[in-house]
Design an enzyme around this catalytic site. Sequence first.
Site, mmCIF file in Angstrom:
data_model
loop_
_atom_site.group_PDB
_atom_site.id
_atom_site.type_symbol
_atom_site.label_atom_id
_atom_site.label_comp_id
_atom_site.label_asym_id
_atom_site.label_seq_id
_atom_site.Cartn_x
_atom_site.Cartn_y
_atom_site.Cartn_z
ATOM 1 N N GLN A 71 0.833 -1.201 0.000
ATOM 2 C CA GLN A 71 0.000 0.000 0.000
ATOM 3 C C GLN A 71 0.864 1.246 0.000
ATOM 4 O O GLN A 71 1.728 1.434 0.862
ATOM 5 C CB GLN A 71 -0.936 0.036 1.205
ATOM 6 C CG GLN A 71 -1.905 1.216 1.100
ATOM 7 C CD GLN A 71 -2.904 1.301 2.226
ATOM 8 O OE1 GLN A 71 -2.522 1.670 3.332
ATOM 9 N NE2 GLN A 71 -4.164 0.978 1.963
ATOM 10 N N CYS A 101 -6.716 6.760 4.970
ATOM 11 C CA CYS A 101 -6.093 7.045 6.263
ATOM 12 C C CYS A 101 -6.545 8.405 6.784
ATOM 13 O O CYS A 101 -6.390 9.419 6.098
ATOM 14 C CB CYS A 101 -4.575 7.016 6.136
ATOM 15 S SG CYS A 101 -3.731 7.331 7.705
ATOM 16 N N ASN A 202 -15.036 -3.216 4.280
ATOM 17 C CA ASN A 202 -14.106 -3.188 5.409
ATOM 18 C C ASN A 202 -14.750 -2.421 6.558
ATOM 19 O O ASN A 202 -15.506 -1.487 6.345
ATOM 20 C CB ASN A 202 -12.797 -2.517 4.956
ATOM 21 C CG ASN A 202 -11.835 -2.254 6.096
ATOM 22 O OD1 ASN A 202 -11.443 -1.124 6.343
ATOM 23 N ND2 ASN A 202 -11.441 -3.286 6.802
ATOM 24 N N ASP A 204 -14.983 -3.278 11.111
ATOM 25 C CA ASP A 204 -15.586 -4.043 12.208
ATOM 26 C C ASP A 204 -15.898 -5.495 11.861
ATOM 27 O O ASP A 204 -16.830 -6.079 12.419
ATOM 28 C CB ASP A 204 -16.868 -3.365 12.709
ATOM 29 C CG ASP A 204 -16.583 -2.146 13.568
ATOM 30 O OD1 ASP A 204 -15.414 -1.738 13.624
ATOM 31 O OD2 ASP A 204 -17.521 -1.614 14.172
ATOM 32 N N GLY A 226 -9.009 -5.952 9.454
ATOM 33 C CA GLY A 226 -7.838 -5.326 10.051
ATOM 34 C C GLY A 226 -7.734 -5.625 11.527
ATOM 35 O O GLY A 226 -7.159 -6.626 11.943
#
Length: 387
Positions: A71, A101, A202, A204, A226
Amino acid sequence: MQLGSLTLPSNLFLSPLAGYTNLPFRLVVRELGGVGLCTTDLVNARSLLEKREKAFKLIETRPEDSPLAVQLFGSVPEEMRDAAAFLASTGVASIDINMGCPVRKVVNIGGGSAMMTELDKTAALVKGMVDAVKIPVTAKMRLGWDDQNITAPNLARALEDVGVAAIFVHGRTREQGFGGTVNLAGIRSVVQAVKSIPVIGNGDIITPQAAKKMFDETGCAGVSIGRGAFYDPWIFRRTLSYLQGRTGVPPGSDLPNKDGDRQDACPTIPEPPFAERVRVMSRHLDLMVEVFGEELGCRMFRKVAPWYAKRFGPAAEFNRHVVRISTRTEFHGVLENYLHWRQQFLDETGELKPKFQPPPMVASFMLEPDVAQRQHIPVPKGPVEVW
């Protein structure tokens, strides 16, 4: 699943998490099975081109760490293009562009979530990268900057037009950070916005049931995990088994199994027993020492071990001491003392007494709204403090 020209063994992905998804953790996850593609920590394109040691350590890999995506973050088109070309020459399988981000130091240079505010400029940057390499280029984004600026559907459509192979979308805005509830309807709007490329959901995914709910309610082609993988590195194998059932029904499919049952009837592999958690935690430390050396590896492991301990039951004694280790010998001493201390919470069979067992994990989007507002998944502290 198919990611551009890349064929993956499953549609479950390890999300990049700065300071955590380094080579040792990726190897742990791969050894446990079920993951289709792992992605490195986010790497600064300029640092890579300047051949800085830190950047090269972030992309360190091994043959067994495959397929691997790197990434990149940055906002200078030429730097992102040249960094992509360099990575392609090293043999990585895919390149992911960080557009999600929320951290200030990334956003302030025009990277991360800031890329979602200027669609034309971002699309032009991405086109330069796509044209420069033959491997798949993907983009990781959030739903938007805030609730008043939900740009992900439009951005996803624009990026599809310039050739990205897939979109990864975290179901929160930049303003939310990691708080509040993941917006499944928001992810679904991104799925509906694109014509043919896969959208990976993506946010939780901390249980197999959460993964299935995201598949069912968004129509996404895959899910990326993640922080859930730090509670449960086995989650990929458990989720794949849960989604496939006994007869190999593809994840995300609504096909019945041979008995005519839908996938929601499939049994869930239970969380691993305590002994297995200890084994994998110890293996993780061994790999940290192997990759980073004993002193640095142990120091980095201080923030990793408490994540394993979150599912140990009572672990205050362990956490108090493991955050001070400097050698592998010290770690095993801490572990031995903890195992002795932990016996007071066990029944005659050696299992935790019911009142000491950790509660079931439940994703924010599977809680009642008032409960979801009171609960959240802790964000790991690290080099990028809120990533």
